[in-house]
Scaffold this active site. Structure first.
Site, short mmCIF file in Angstrom:
data_model
loop_
_atom_site.label_atom_id
_atom_site.label_comp_id
_atom_site.label_asym_id
_atom_site.label_seq_id
_atom_site.Cartn_x
_atom_site.Cartn_y
_atom_site.Cartn_z
N GLU B 131 0.74 -1.30 -0.07
CA GLU B 131 0.53 0.02 0.17
C GLU B 131 0.38 0.95 0.29
O GLU B 131 0.43 2.29 -0.77
CB GLU B 131 -1.10 -0.13 1.14
CG GLU B 131 -2.07 -1.12 1.51
CD GLU B 131 -3.08 -0.92 0.21
OE1 GLU B 131 -2.98 -1.29 -1.74
OE2 GLU B 131 -3.59 -0.60 0.23
N THR B 184 -5.65 8.59 -5.13
CA THR B 184 -5.54 7.76 -4.13
C THR B 184 -4.62 8.84 -3.20
O THR B 184 -5.32 9.47 -2.55
CB THR B 184 -5.11 6.24 -3.44
OG1 THR B 184 -5.77 5.47 -4.07
CG2 THR B 184 -5.74 5.81 -2.24
#
Lengths: 312, 312
Positions: B131, B184
């Protein structure tokens, strides 16, 4: 019925991570209100014990009778009259939900004497009005648990949304009241109006952890979640030896320890009465080391809330 | 063993009120990773399907293989070699936990091929590294549920403390992906670093309410608690017709509706598959009204997380 005597328990609000949203009731101590019907309409205060003469004796100014007057007005019963005796069994401004216990005992007694026109939950907004008078804001994290018992969450104030969370049977609270005083309004005034997003996230994680830990009886999770990164760092400066007292509680078996309400009382939660006793004794000793007398109250979590003790 | 094929599900992170702390896994879709042992040490990407050629093909740059390399290094197995095929079954940057699912499938497959030296939970920090590569921050609210299944709470990142909350059996998720893309990193960048104390308290109340509602199977409480006063008001401006789509979901039977992860996907939770279907169809229709194609995924909550599909 002409006479009711009602009891409402002390409460621990905030419970570390849950500022303004968490509170729980303990078994003892609590305040007691006696009310006796009289022929003339209106409410009069006949006596107050245990307050060292500090609370107002006028029914229009005392939080207990003000909430009773609100309730009478709401019910259209301005014809009704009664005499009130309030027995304070905990110090004012202690962080033990003192004003909440008095107001709750008052509305519960009055509702009972009137034949219970309102449910317990419906009495909540009236008791909250007492908090507005006592501390300047109509919070529910003391009156909610004092009225309903158990561990209570106030999800929202507008609209009011309050619910209970079950707690493990073997959970005990030690409440330690040092003989100093903090004004609730001051304790609220020193808080910052902004919180970093990082601390908000940390606090949310602990809120979720504490609720889950209580519901799963996961004592380790309860312990890890009893962390307050927002309020405690600010308010704890008002309590001498706060860090030492907290450390003493945890070193002596408590799951966690923080400020009760806006202080100066501190509470610890422990698994089992032995740990709760050891933790509390260590807390009292630590206050004594800096010359502060402290009183300890040891109790399970109260699961019924306020109750009627006597009626005839 | 020479070959493993593993699947890891899509996930909904944040879940309205739980920014960075809540996430749950759904049953479908999910990404699949195939790994095949080879004689030479090191990891090579043999193929990636479903990404329209957008993901890096170099093992040192692709999040899936980077996390696998981390795991090999941690285990002291730099002698080990394998070929990787990644099948993307969900769009990149969709808010469905796309990068998390790939990374989780990768570490689960590799751990299995190595004879399961690590537990599921121990794989989490490795998947989180994926991530960091994909979105700039090592968050766990997608990789946690994709790896472990169910509804997951990340109480703390330092140290990492993650646990599961049971959910009612009849809870269904509708995930609707509009054909637009949000980065994101951008979605994180537009957030304010400060939150008002008032909003922090409101969000804490909803966090407590959602956890309690899930654990008590109290659908009304779940519904009242699916409110995000901090992140959604900011991020929703990146999603055309957000308010209309949300209203359509709730008007058609959903308990609540918000942004999935950092968007643009939106999710709804509903009681029963019928409500979930109606809500999802209404969401897709509402996107269509402004000319946006949207894909709907209907699913129960995944309770096992990533799984090995094939091995020999």
């Amino acid at each position: 019925m002409n006479y009711i005597k009602a009891f409402a328990p002390a409460t621990v609000a905030n419970v570390a991570c849950g500022f303004d949203i968490f509170g729980f009731a303990i078994q003892e101590p609590g305040d007691t209100v006696e009310i006796r019907r009289r022929d003339e309409p209106g409410i009069v205060i006949a006596d107050i014990t245990g307050d060292e003469g500090r609370l107002p004796r006028s029914a229009e100014k005392n939080a207990v009778t003000v909430v009773m007057l609100h309730l009478l007005k709401h019910l259209g019963r301005t014809d009704f009259g009664c005499e009130v005796v309030l027995h304070k069994n905990m110090p004012l401004g202690s962080g033990m939900g003192s004003s909440a216990a008095s107001a709750v005992a008052g509305v519960v007694a009055l509702n009972e004497l009137l034949g219970s026109p309102l449910s317990r939950k419906d009495l909540l907004p009236f008791a909250m009005e007492g908090e507005r008078i006592a501390s300047g804001s109509a919070h529910a994290d003391n009156v909610g648990p004092s009225l309903l018992g158990g561990f209570v969450v106030i999800r929202s104030y507008t609209p009011l949304d309050i619910f209970s969370v079950p707690v493990p049977e073997d959970l005990y609270c030690t409440l330690v009241h040092p003989d100093i005083e903090i004004n609730t309004k001051d304790a609220r005034y020193i808080l910052r109006n902004e919180v970093s997003l990082k601390n908000t996230i940390a606090q949310m994680g602990n809120v979720a952890g504490l609720v889950t830990g209580l519901m799963k009886s996961d004592y380790e999770l309860i312990s890890r979640s009893m962390v307050d990164v927002i309020i405690e760092p600010v308010r704890s400066i008002l309590i001498p030896s706060f860090n030492e007292v907290k450390k003493a509680a945890i070193d002596n078996g408590a799951l966690g320890c923080s400020i009760s309400g806006s202080g100066p009382s501190m509470f610890a939660l422990s698994r089992g009465i032995e740990n709760a006793t050891k933790a509390g004794e260590a807390m009292v000793r630590t206050f004594a080391e800096v010359g502060i007398d402290a009183t300890m109250h040891l109790s399970g979590i109260n699961d019924g809330g306020a109750r009627v003790l006597e009626s005839y």
